[in-house]
Design a protein around this motif. Structure first.
Motif, PDB file in Angstrom:
ATOM      1  N   GLU A 220       0.841  -1.183   0.000  1.00  0.00           N
ATOM      2  CA  GLU A 220       0.000   0.000   0.000  1.00  0.00           C
ATOM      3  C   GLU A 220       0.881   1.238   0.000  1.00  0.00           C
ATOM      4  OE1 GLU A 220      -2.667  -0.212   3.282  1.00  0.00           O
ATOM      5  OE2 GLU A 220      -3.694  -2.013   2.567  1.00  0.00           O
ATOM      6  N   ARG A 221       0.504   2.212  -0.796  1.00  0.00           N
ATOM      7  CA  ARG A 221       1.261   3.460  -0.877  1.00  0.00           C
ATOM      8  C   ARG A 221       0.616   4.531  -0.007  1.00  0.00           C
ATOM      9  NH1 ARG A 221      -0.048   2.947  -6.314  1.00  0.00           N
ATOM     10  NH2 ARG A 221       1.288   1.515  -7.444  1.00  0.00           N
ATOM     11  N   ASP A 222       1.402   5.540   0.297  1.00  0.00           N
ATOM     12  CA  ASP A 222       0.838   6.714   0.951  1.00  0.00           C
ATOM     13  C   ASP A 222      -0.161   7.371   0.005  1.00  0.00           C
ATOM     14  OD1 ASP A 222       2.526   6.273   3.067  1.00  0.00           O
ATOM     15  OD2 ASP A 222       4.070   7.667   2.355  1.00  0.00           O
ATOM     16  N   MET A 223      -1.240   7.848   0.543  1.00  0.00           N
ATOM     17  CA  MET A 223      -2.217   8.574  -0.251  1.00  0.00           C
ATOM     18  C   MET A 223      -1.764  10.025  -0.338  1.00  0.00           C
ATOM     19  SD  MET A 223      -5.747   6.843   1.187  1.00  0.00           S
ATOM     20  CE  MET A 223      -6.731   7.512  -0.149  1.00  0.00           C
ATOM     21  N   ILE A 224      -1.360  10.447  -1.558  1.00  0.00           N
ATOM     22  CA  ILE A 224      -0.753  11.767  -1.716  1.00  0.00           C
ATOM     23  C   ILE A 224      -1.501  12.579  -2.762  1.00  0.00           C
ATOM     24  CG2 ILE A 224       1.513  10.898  -1.046  1.00  0.00           C
ATOM     25  CD1 ILE A 224       2.296  11.092  -4.004  1.00  0.00           C
ATOM     26  N   ASP A 228       2.013  16.812  -3.461  1.00  0.00           N
ATOM     27  CA  ASP A 228       2.947  15.944  -2.746  1.00  0.00           C
ATOM     28  C   ASP A 228       3.838  15.191  -3.738  1.00  0.00           C
ATOM     29  OD1 ASP A 228       1.833  16.648  -0.288  1.00  0.00           O
ATOM     30  OD2 ASP A 228       0.379  15.010  -0.343  1.00  0.00           O
ATOM     31  N   ARG A 232       7.989  15.350  -3.912  1.00  0.00           N
ATOM     32  CA  ARG A 232       8.925  14.216  -3.819  1.00  0.00           C
ATOM     33  C   ARG A 232       9.859  14.180  -5.024  1.00  0.00           C
ATOM     34  NH1 ARG A 232       5.657   9.127  -1.035  1.00  0.00           N
ATOM     35  NH2 ARG A 232       4.631  10.351   0.590  1.00  0.00           N
ATOM     36  N   VAL A 403       5.510   7.026  -6.771  1.00  0.00           N
ATOM     37  CA  VAL A 403       4.307   7.863  -6.788  1.00  0.00           C
ATOM     38  C   VAL A 403       3.809   8.125  -8.205  1.00  0.00           C
ATOM     39  CG1 VAL A 403       4.794   8.966  -4.595  1.00  0.00           C
ATOM     40  CG2 VAL A 403       5.732   9.960  -6.692  1.00  0.00           C
TER      41      VAL A 403
END
Length: 527
Positions: A220-224, A228, A232, A403
């Motif tokens: 699972e990835r960060d929700m950005i 954002d 990065r 991302v």
């Protein structure tokens, strides 16, 4: 009644997707992709198809990525004459991608045959050539999202937005049988949703069988936000600039290159990263960029984020090989985007050979890296790699940034599957490596999908669906062992051994080197 589904690719691995649906009246292929990864897996590209292409009535194509479309010219060379149904954007992208893939094969086979001649080995032929793409494109038939189209006797297809790349779709197949209409849904590659560069994935609810990709099924990835994401990327660019050398981005030519370019130019315009010349060193990516400028309108935002890509003085298009060769004369801060994204073909390998050994260079991996690819070895921290027979010390900084992935993560996949419910029969998990497949299986089970309603096929495995529930068919010929697609093969092991041997020899004096080589030779003789 015959209703059978066979998986000929992307089963236990992430490349080469190809499924075949058989009924009493027709045979349909869903995608016809090129295998990427280990040499053992890529060898399947050269073998005959495990079915008769002349007996296929239609092909439905989810999207243009080569691991889904890349063997279509081979299919046509082998006698296929039916239609290839795809969205307009997919057809436009395939027009440049398939010819490019053929050209790359021709170029790499020429280089390989020169090495084979020196080694006394027989020459090899490319799978297909750039010219072979032309008759393939003549078979394309454009379809519109959400409009039913009869593709073969008794089979109707509906294309749904997949949110993956431009033109990408999930494909619903409605099959008329003696027991009524049966519905199969093939996810294709599912996008993560919430992106400013692509629409959110969609699809019908209430299907009989669901075939879903599992690329990121175990993470699972960060929700950005888009802001954002650009932040990065800015951190990587600023670090690369501080190192004093170039930034090399092995980028997938379609979608990833265009998204990265748009964000880099935005960051430069806003003064968040140092300005630099940006070299797009990929004829395919250049042609694809023009298609994105024409067709990249995003329904949710009401704009085309790619329409300004030709207006920047910083962006340089590198079309000819001689222009690409001149980039090695550059020094200091600049950015190169070159295909391929997994570093296993194309011009990027040349740039990696000249830049990996220098400490001032930075390499940014911004997409999925399949097992057995050079990109995977770099992402896992390899200190030395082998490129076209040469051992290269890795001194450059290797950075990864997921991302920009066009694939949904585990959370997104579970959500998408749940929205397709109720699934009346089984869910097939494909297009993933074993950890991702088992990870998604566990998450779906926790979300309420019964364990006995989830199946993980192997390459060339068939399932009879006529009884209303999937049943593994009698074992036919298998081109590769079920566990082989997700393993490093003997080619990888040989390369690792040679790299390790050279490292050890460098640490010894001449007498110790001779002693080691004699012991190794005796072991080889004993084996």
């Amino acid at each position: 009644m015959t209703l059978r589904l066979t998986f000929h690719g992307a089963a236990g691995c992430v490349t080469g997707f190809c499924a075949r649906l058989e009924t009493d009246r027709a045979q349909v292929l869903i995608d016809c992709g090129l295998f990427q990864g280990s040499k053992t897996l890529k060898a399947l590209n050269y073998e005959p198809f495990p079915f008769d292409p002349r007996k296929i009535d239609a092909v439905v194509l989810t999207h243009a990525h080569i691991d889904h479309s890349g063997l279509l010219p081979k299919l046509v060379k082998a006698g296929y004459e039916g239609p290839i149904h795809a969205t307009a954007a997919t057809r436009d992208l395939c027009a440049v991608m398939l010819a490019d893939a053929g050209g790359i094969q021709e170029s790499e086979v020429r280089q390989l045959n020169r090495r084979n001649e020196r080694r006394g080995r027989d020459p090899v032929e490319p799978i297909y050539t750039a010219e072979d793409a032309e008759p393939t494109l003549a078979l394309f038939r454009k379809v519109k999202l959400n409009d039913p189209v009869e593709i073969a006797p008794g089979i109707t297809a509906v294309y749904w937005e997949a949110g993956h790349i431009l033109g990408g779709a999930s494909i619903e197949l409605r099959v008329e049988t003696e027991a009524g209409t049966k519905v199969l849904l093939f996810s294709g590659d599912i996008g993560p949703g919430g992106r400013d560069y692509a629409a959110d994935p969609e699809g019908p609810a209430g299907v009989d069988w669901l075939v879903v990709e599992s690329t990121y099924g175990d993470r699972e990835r960060d929700m950005i936000t888009p802001q954002d994401r650009r932040q990065r990327l800015a951190e990587v660019l600023n670090e690369a600039h501080a190192a004093g050398g170039p930034l090399l981005i092995p980028a997938f030519a379609v979608e990833r290159s265009q998204e990265l370019l748009a964000d880099i130019l935005t960051l430069m315009r806003d003064g968040l990263v140092p300005e630099a010349d940006i070299f797009l060193d990929s004829p395919l990516a250049i042609e694809a960029t023009e298609i994105f400028r024409q067709r990249g309108w995003v329904r949710s935002t009401g704009r085309n984020p790619f329409e300004d890509l030709h207006s920047s003085d910083h962006l340089k298009f590198v079309r000819d090989p001689w222009e690409s060769d001149t980039l090695e004369k550059l020094s200091g801060w600049h950015i190169i985007l070159a295909a391929s994204g997994m570093c296993d073909a194309g011009r990027v390998r040349k740039h990696l050979k000249r830049l990996l050994w220098t400490r001032k260079a930075t390499v940014l991996l911004a997409g999925y890296q399949a097992i057995g690819t050079l990109g995977r070895f770099l992402s896992e921290g390899a200190e030395r790699v082998r490129i076209q027979g040469d051992d290269i010390q890795v001194r450059a900084r290797i950075r990864t940034l997921d991302v920009y992935s066009g694939h949904a993560d585990a959370r997104g996949l579970v959500s998408w599957v749940q929205a397709r419910g109720p699934v009346r029969a089984e869910v097939f998990l494909a297009h993933g490596e074993p950890p991702a497949l088992s990870g998604l299986q566990d998450r779906l089970a926790a979300a309420g999908t019964p364990a006995d309603r989830m199946l993980i096929p192997a390459i060339d495995q068939s399932f009879d669906l006529a009884g209303g529930r999937a049943r593994a068919a009698g074992e036919g010929a298998r081109r590769i062992a079920p566990e082989a697609p997700a393993q490093l093969d003997w080619h990888n092991a040989r390369a690792a051994l040679l790299i390790d041997l050279d490292r050890r020899l460098e640490r010894l004096d001449d007498a110790a080197r001779m002693a080691l080589l004699r012991r190794l030779a005796r072991k080889v003789d004993e084996a």
